[in-house]
Design a protein around this motif. Structure first.
Motif, PDB file in Angstrom:
ATOM      1  N   LYS A  55      74.000 -48.914  77.786  1.00 11.58           N
ATOM      2  CA  LYS A  55      73.766 -49.763  76.618  1.00 11.58           C
ATOM      3  C   LYS A  55      73.565 -51.224  77.022  1.00 11.58           C
ATOM      4  O   LYS A  55      72.686 -51.913  76.495  1.00 11.58           O
ATOM      5  CB  LYS A  55      74.945 -49.656  75.651  1.00 11.58           C
ATOM      6  N   ALA A  58      70.166 -51.743  78.766  1.00 15.11           N
ATOM      7  CA  ALA A  58      69.102 -51.685  77.759  1.00 15.11           C
ATOM      8  C   ALA A  58      69.057 -52.970  76.939  1.00 15.11           C
ATOM      9  O   ALA A  58      67.977 -53.506  76.632  1.00 15.11           O
ATOM     10  CB  ALA A  58      69.308 -50.484  76.849  1.00 15.11           C
ATOM     11  N   GLN A  62      66.068 -55.793  76.757  1.00 19.01           N
ATOM     12  CA  GLN A  62      65.514 -56.241  75.482  1.00 19.01           C
ATOM     13  C   GLN A  62      65.529 -57.764  75.385  1.00 19.01           C
ATOM     14  O   GLN A  62      64.611 -58.376  74.827  1.00 19.01           O
ATOM     15  CB  GLN A  62      66.319 -55.629  74.327  1.00 19.01           C
ATOM     16  N   VAL A  70      62.981 -49.075  76.161  1.00 15.03           N
ATOM     17  CA  VAL A  70      63.824 -48.306  77.087  1.00 15.03           C
ATOM     18  C   VAL A  70      64.047 -46.925  76.497  1.00 15.03           C
ATOM     19  O   VAL A  70      64.532 -46.792  75.363  1.00 15.03           O
ATOM     20  CB  VAL A  70      65.161 -49.005  77.351  1.00 15.03           C
TER      21      VAL A  70
END
Length: 532
Positions: A55, A58, A62, A70
């Motif tokens: 997480k 990713a 971003q 992703v």
């Protein structure tokens, strides 16, 4: 094109949860920070045990590259250092993934993951399972890490991995079955031919020549070869199927090589041609022996140089096509007779395969029945099957050594289509099968009668006396003319058949007069031959 990258989540190199992580080199995040490489999608393999890290990575991607999507992919590998397990997991993934090399550029990131994972990614990319380029990232030169990590020795001798060898063999058997339309053929010679064709198709771009009687399945096999090569990402273009027997004169040149506007009367628009349409794909030239010598010369140049001139153009066109040629003729004999170019024959003859007719594959008639009926079901919109007694009677006739099947698998398919169309309740019963056998027997009697009439003509006293006076060359040529005269009902019809090609080059063709003069050289007439 959009860039799609495949790579592993680096459980060590990509780690870091506090602000200091931005001062460290993290391969997966850094990959998306490159100003000159815009990643549109990052397919990130992970083992499932590092959810929070996944997480965070990713989210960081971003933040630095909002354009990057992703896509996490769970890769449940128990032992990331087990070569067989890692390779098998990646191999399963890559065979399911919907690659589209026309729309996307693919890259494989081999910096993260265990050494085993990196090696497996390399091998799968090198073998074109990933139709991609390898991507290697590295830290800044001033960087460095005190932890040297772990060292693992991976033996790359794949032959010792029986499980992988079994997987490769299983996949090859799938490819062979695909080329045979999933039919469990029993003819040993045909099976050996298909096995070699599979190897050649996937390892070579050299032209393949398929010979055999009309209806033996040359066109079907060519298309399957194309579909197999395309599934392995060896081809991106289209399958172009051309029957050369339908091409004549300027139309042949235009159809094959294209033309520019105004290059001949009626050329109102430019045309690309079949060779250009097959760029980066596969061109199947069926009945290649029917091409004229001029077309053959241009085709040879196009095969060797991948370039050619469209009609009326002084600018070459490029087309990187692969070629499969088909013919029912003896091209070696045509070369000797001057009807086919020797250099072109040598160029397309590297891989020569002869497909046997149905009479030489009688043991494959039964396996073909269900395949043909399934194909017919798609055409008729209903599924049809044999009753057991009807199937037994039909097969007894179909497999009999006296049954001709002159049209080979086309005849068999047409016979099954007739029965399936007339089948009530989706079943081919005994009356239906018996009616079809009567049709087939009637046609064979007609064929036998025609052959008998031909033989009778060649046994006629006038013909036998004439043979003594003729050279061997004249005997062969005149025998064919006699055969055509016996098969037609008028002098004009016979002339059209005999002068089919040369008549198109004449402004005014008088086929009957040409044939009459030819026969007169031997003191023969059309009516006289018809009476033999």
């Amino acid at each position: 094109m959009d860039k799609i990258v495949f790579g592993f989540l680096g459980t060590t190199l990509d780690a870091g949860f506090n602000a200091a992580r931005w001062e460290r080199w993290r391969p997966t995040v850094s990959l998306c920070q490159q100003e000159d490489v815009l990643i549109h999608k990052l397919v990130l393999f992970h083992g499932g045990g590092k959810g929070e890290l996944l997480k965070l990575v990713a989210a960081d991607i971003q933040r630095v590259s909002p354009e990057t999507v992703v896509e996490p992919v769970l890769m449940p590998i128990k032992d990331p250092w087990d070569f067989v397990e890692v390779y098998s997991a990646l191999h399963d993934f890559v065979r399911r993934y919907p690659f589209d090399t026309q729309a996307h550029e693919y890259l494989v990131h081999i910096t993260t993951g265990t050494h085993v994972a990196q090696i497996c990614l390399f091998l799968l990319t090198e073998a074109r399972y990933f139709p991609a380029k390898l991507l290697q990232t590295s830290p800044p030169q001033r960087g460095g890490y005190p932890d040297t990590g772990q060292v693992a020795v991976v033996d790359l001798d794949l032959s010792q991995y029986n499980q992988l060898a079994a997987r490769f063999e299983e996949e090859r058997q799938e490819d062979l079955s695909f080329l045979k339309f999933g039919i469990a053929t029993k003819n040993a010679k045909f099976n050996r031919t298909i096995e070699e064709i599979e190897q050649v198709a996937l390892r070579s771009q050299t032209p393949i020549l398929l010979t055999g009687p009309t209806g033996a399945g040359k066109s079907f096999l060519a298309r399957r070869i194309y579909e197999l090569k395309k599934s392995k990402h060896q081809l991106q273009g289209d399958f172009i199927d051309v029957n050369c027997a339908t091409l004549r004169g300027d139309g042949a040149m235009s159809a094959l090589f294209g033309h520019v506007k105004g290059s001949f009367t009626g050329a109102l628009q430019a045309r690309a041609g079949y060779l250009k349409a097959a760029d980066d794909g596969l061109l199947f030239l069926d009945e290649i022996g029917e091409l004229g010598l001029d077309e053959q010369a241009m085709l040879l140049k196009a095969i060797e140089e991948k370039r050619f001139f469209p009609m009326g153009s002084d600018k070459e066109v490029a087309s990187d096509f692969q070629l499969i040629a088909g013919t029912h003729r003896d091209l070696a004999q045509d070369v000797r007779a001057g009807r086919f170019r020797e250099d072109l024959f040598a160029r397309i003859n590297t891989w020569l395969y002869t497909l046997p007719g149905l009479k030489d594959r009688r043991e494959d008639i039964e396996p073909n029945l269900d395949f043909e009926l399934d194909r017919i079901a798609n055409q008729l919109g209903k599924k049809v099957r044999f009753n057991s007694d009807a199937k037994k009677v039909y097969l007894q006739y179909a497999m009999d050594m006296g049954t001709e099947w002159s049209g080979n698998f086309r005849d068999l398919s047409a016979s099954l289509l007739r029965m399936a169309t007339l089948a009530d309740g989706g079943r081919i019963d005994m009356p239906n099968a018996e009616r079809e056998l009567q049709r087939l027997q009637h046609r064979q009697r007609q064929s036998d009668s025609e052959r008998s009439a031909k033989q009778q003509a060649l046994d006629h006293p006038d013909w036998l006396a004439l043979q003594v006076e003729l050279d061997a060359f004249d005997q062969v040529q005149l025998a064919y003319v006699v055969q055509v005269c016996r098969e037609t009902t008028s002098l004009s019809e016979a002339g059209r058949r005999l002068f089919q090609r040369s008549r198109q080059e004449k402004k005014i063709s008088n086929d009957a007069d040409r044939l009459r003069k030819y026969l007169a050289k031997f003191d023969l007439s059309f009516n006289q031959i018809r009476q033999w």
